[in-house]
Design a protein around this motif. Sequence first.
Motif, PDB file in Angstrom:
ATOM      1  N   GLU A  65      -6.272   0.691   1.142  1.00 28.23           N
ATOM      2  CA  GLU A  65      -6.773  -0.254   0.143  1.00 28.23           C
ATOM      3  C   GLU A  65      -7.467   0.515  -0.970  1.00 28.23           C
ATOM      4  O   GLU A  65      -7.843   1.680  -0.814  1.00 28.23           O
ATOM      5  CB  GLU A  65      -7.772  -1.237   0.766  1.00 28.23           C
ATOM      6  N   VAL A  66      -7.639  -0.165  -2.096  1.00 25.70           N
ATOM      7  CA  VAL A  66      -8.464   0.342  -3.192  1.00 25.70           C
ATOM      8  C   VAL A  66      -9.459  -0.763  -3.537  1.00 25.70           C
ATOM      9  O   VAL A  66      -9.074  -1.934  -3.664  1.00 25.70           O
ATOM     10  CB  VAL A  66      -7.628   0.695  -4.440  1.00 25.70           C
ATOM     11  N   ARG A 122      -7.461  -3.575  -8.266  1.00 25.23           N
ATOM     12  CA  ARG A 122      -6.449  -4.580  -7.944  1.00 25.23           C
ATOM     13  C   ARG A 122      -5.048  -4.064  -8.271  1.00 25.23           C
ATOM     14  O   ARG A 122      -4.116  -4.238  -7.473  1.00 25.23           O
ATOM     15  CB  ARG A 122      -6.746  -5.866  -8.718  1.00 25.23           C
ATOM     16  N   ALA A 170      -0.844   0.334  -2.095  1.00 22.63           N
ATOM     17  CA  ALA A 170      -1.371   0.087  -0.750  1.00 22.63           C
ATOM     18  C   ALA A 170      -0.248  -0.205   0.241  1.00 22.63           C
ATOM     19  O   ALA A 170       0.742  -0.865  -0.084  1.00 22.63           O
ATOM     20  CB  ALA A 170      -2.364  -1.063  -0.765  1.00 22.63           C
ATOM     21  N   SER A 174      -4.062  -1.261  -5.736  1.00 23.87           N
ATOM     22  CA  SER A 174      -3.755  -1.833  -4.426  1.00 23.87           C
ATOM     23  C   SER A 174      -2.370  -2.464  -4.424  1.00 23.87           C
ATOM     24  O   SER A 174      -1.581  -2.288  -3.481  1.00 23.87           O
ATOM     25  CB  SER A 174      -4.808  -2.873  -4.037  1.00 23.87           C
ATOM     26  N   ALA A 228     -10.604   4.579  -2.871  1.00 22.03           N
ATOM     27  CA  ALA A 228      -9.284   4.398  -2.274  1.00 22.03           C
ATOM     28  C   ALA A 228      -9.365   4.899  -0.846  1.00 22.03           C
ATOM     29  O   ALA A 228      -9.682   6.072  -0.605  1.00 22.03           O
ATOM     30  CB  ALA A 228      -8.229   5.176  -3.058  1.00 22.03           C
TER      31      ALA A 228
END
Length: 269
Positions: A46-47, A12, A19, A15, A56
């Motif tokens: 995204e991760v 989280r 991201a 990202s 990732a």
Amino acid sequence: MPEGHTLYRLAREQSTLFAGRPVHVTSPQGRFEAGAALLDGRVLDEVFSYGKHLFARFGSDHLHVHLGLYGTYLTGTGAPPPAKGALRMRWEADGPDGLGVWTDLRGPTACEVLPDPEVAAILDRLGPDPLRPRADGGRAHRRIAASRTAIGALLMDQSVLAGVGNVYRAEILFRHRVSPFRPGRAVDEALWAQMWADLVTLMKAGVRMGRIVTTRPEDRTRRSGAVRREDAHYVYRRTSLPCRICGTEVRTEVMVGRNLYWCPTCQAV
């Protein structure tokens, strides 16, 4: 070893910071030089995490990281510090607030670039992750119910259940008064449903707090305010201390390579 809630928080955070923007990827140590060159300058899509794995996505390529016992990330803003020591990978980017952001990875078990099919192969061999939406806890129970192996060992098997490590293992078994030595096939569906629901709740709380707290307020020495470190767990790392419920000394022994903690009275075989 970091457990599933830690990887979820890392995904989280990364990202949020990286991201949607190009990422400068380097490998000061040199051990990830080819992978860094493949990803450098590309936009991070995204991760996400699954169990103890971090992915990732850069287009059709995924960076796969498994921290293992010694891997760590350190993240900051502004100019990164001088690269020293065994720095496997560094990311740098323009942050969402206009400031530079960076993250350093040291000591992982795995740091590799994989195409989609190889990512799918890793995910296929993992059990359900309690932190994933719509995860099927029944899939884990089907493996557990078919096994004579001790439940304390099965909970550490990532092909049975993804993301649970030594702390959650010890604590979920205590909270449901299950001996770690009970064969998996002796854990019935109703009991497992309760354990699974509890794991989902505890691991989501771990994501929110950034730490594992498994004790109920009434079982702590201080029942209000922030939970102190010594009050956070029932049995984990409490060898020879009295059980919070019955007063019996907490025991420990090695099971599947990690120290197991349990109360022999509350969790009688």
